[in-house]
Design an enzyme around this catalytic site. Structure first.
Site, short mmCIF file in Angstrom:
data_model
loop_
_atom_site.label_atom_id
_atom_site.label_comp_id
_atom_site.label_asym_id
_atom_site.label_seq_id
_atom_site.Cartn_x
_atom_site.Cartn_y
_atom_site.Cartn_z
N GLU A 89 0.77 -1.41 0.01
CA GLU A 89 -0.15 -0.04 0.17
C GLU A 89 0.96 1.28 0.03
O GLU A 89 2.18 1.10 0.37
CB GLU A 89 -1.10 -0.13 1.27
CG GLU A 89 -0.33 -0.17 2.40
CD GLU A 89 -1.24 0.50 3.78
OE1 GLU A 89 -1.62 1.64 3.63
OE2 GLU A 89 -1.31 -0.36 4.69
N LYS A 91 -5.31 10.69 1.28
CA LYS A 91 -5.50 9.41 1.58
C LYS A 91 -6.97 8.86 0.94
O LYS A 91 -7.81 9.33 1.18
CB LYS A 91 -5.45 9.27 3.16
CG LYS A 91 -6.02 7.88 3.52
CD LYS A 91 -5.78 8.10 5.40
CE LYS A 91 -6.90 6.89 6.06
NZ LYS A 91 -6.92 7.31 7.22
N SER A 99 -13.14 1.28 10.20
CA SER A 99 -12.44 1.48 9.00
C SER A 99 -13.06 0.86 7.82
O SER A 99 -13.69 -0.48 8.14
CB SER A 99 -10.93 0.88 9.22
OG SER A 99 -10.48 0.86 7.92
N LYS A 141 -3.25 -2.11 15.70
CA LYS A 141 -2.65 -1.32 16.80
C LYS A 141 -3.70 -1.21 17.86
O LYS A 141 -5.06 -1.07 17.57
CB LYS A 141 -2.43 0.03 16.28
CG LYS A 141 -1.06 0.19 15.40
CD LYS A 141 -0.55 1.57 15.47
CE LYS A 141 0.59 1.84 14.85
NZ LYS A 141 0.36 1.66 13.05
#
Ligand code: PSU
Ligand code: MN
Length: 301
Positions: A23, A85, A139, A158
């Site tokens: 990515e 992004k 997300s 995370k």
């Protein structure tokens, strides 16, 4: 939609050789310059050393690219946060405006699948953010893992995220969460989270067989392989969690929301730890590149 692949990637795909997608948001938004570019190029080199073909993914002048040149990678790193992004919802605007876009996990999966790439190596995936019960911040990576036929190799997620809720959504979306030689979900900077993965895979070939079974049965969607950070680079859980808590507190005080959350937290954590978290981040990506390529080799055997 046309996806631009380079000659090396096209040839490897035609010959059923292991191509590994990477990515570009991790380059532009996940790490500072110049470590971002050094890491991205080193990850490509590791994939080659293991016998794979790397394909860094992004959008360049409105063109979807699977297999960037080193110069393009350098440009993503230099422009950093100046490049938008791009998650699934952002793709149409970036294509129509012929701009550059850094691909998140979700967008990298979309472009990889369009090019026919099964494997994708990264650091950490997005997930359910802490407090999602009020913010609804979940997300788009999770939705993509539910739908798109790509295997993602990462170091877990995370602890900036709500890990139990992230696992619940992955279950709902039907995503197998495999632990590479572990039965515990790795938490990116640390090897442990006290949460169980769905299944522990002992070997590269076992992982490859599970991916093959999903594809041969025609079950659409991704496979998530979580690979713990190497022991020597893993961080102290209490220390890193304290850092994460203070970063989240500052984010809330500053009123940072939506797609800015993850980049803010990554930069803040690196700042508070004086670059120590960045070193761990880099090393775990290297490790994922090696393991991901070995699994891909077994898959194409
Ligand atoms: N987690 C990391 N490093 C990253 C990201 C997530 O540890 O660089 C990036 C990835 O590109 C991921 C994105 O797809 O952040 C998730 O952002 P969001 O939560 O806004 O979907
Ligand atoms: Mn979000």
């Amino acid at each position: 939609m046309k996806v631009r692949t380079n000659e090396e990637v096209s040839k490897a795909l035609a010959e059923h050789k292991p191509v590994i997608a990477l990515e570009s948001t991790i380059i532009s938004h996940g790490m500072p310059y110049p470590q971002n570019v050094e890491t991205a190029l080193k990850v490509e080199a590791i994939i080659r050393e293991h016998g794979g073909v790397p394909a860094t993914v992004g959008i360049i002048d409105g063109e979807a690219v699977v297999g960037m040149t080193p110069e393009e990678i350098e440009e993503f790193g230099k422009r950093g946060l100046g490049i938008p992004k791009v998650s699934r919802r952002d793709i149409p605007v970036i294509l129509a405006n012929k701009s550059w876009g850094a691909s998140t996990v979700a967008t990298t999966m979309i472009l990889a699948a369009k090019a026919g790439v099964e494997f994708f190596v990264t650091g950490g995936i997005g997930g359910v953010h802490r407090g999602a019960e009020t913010t609804f911040d979940i997300s788009a990576d999770l939705e993509e893992l539910g739908n798109t036929n790509v295997t993602v190799i990462c170091a877990g997620a995370k602890a900036i995220l709500d890990l139990p809720k992230t696992l619940e959504i992955l279950e709902t979306k039907g995503v197998p969460v495999l632990g590479f030689q572990t039965d515990e979900l790795p938490a990116f900077y640390t090897r442990k989270s006290e949460l169980k993965v769905d299944h522990k895979v002992e070997s590269y070939s076992e992982a490859a067989e599970i991916i093959r079974a999903k594809r041969e049965f025609g079950l659409d969607g991704g496979v998530l392989i979580t690979n713990p950070i190497p022991e020597e680079y893993s961080m102290d859980a209490d220390a890193i969690n304290a850092v994460i808590d203070s970063a989240i507190k500052e984010m809330d005080e500053k009123g940072i929301k939506g797609k800015e959350c993850t980049p803010f937290l990554l930069a803040k954590i690196a700042e508070i730890t004086g670059g120590k978290s960045l070193e761990s981040n880099i090393q775990l990506v290297f490790n994922n590149a090696a393991v991901g390529t070995e699994i891909a080799k077994e898959y194409y055997k």
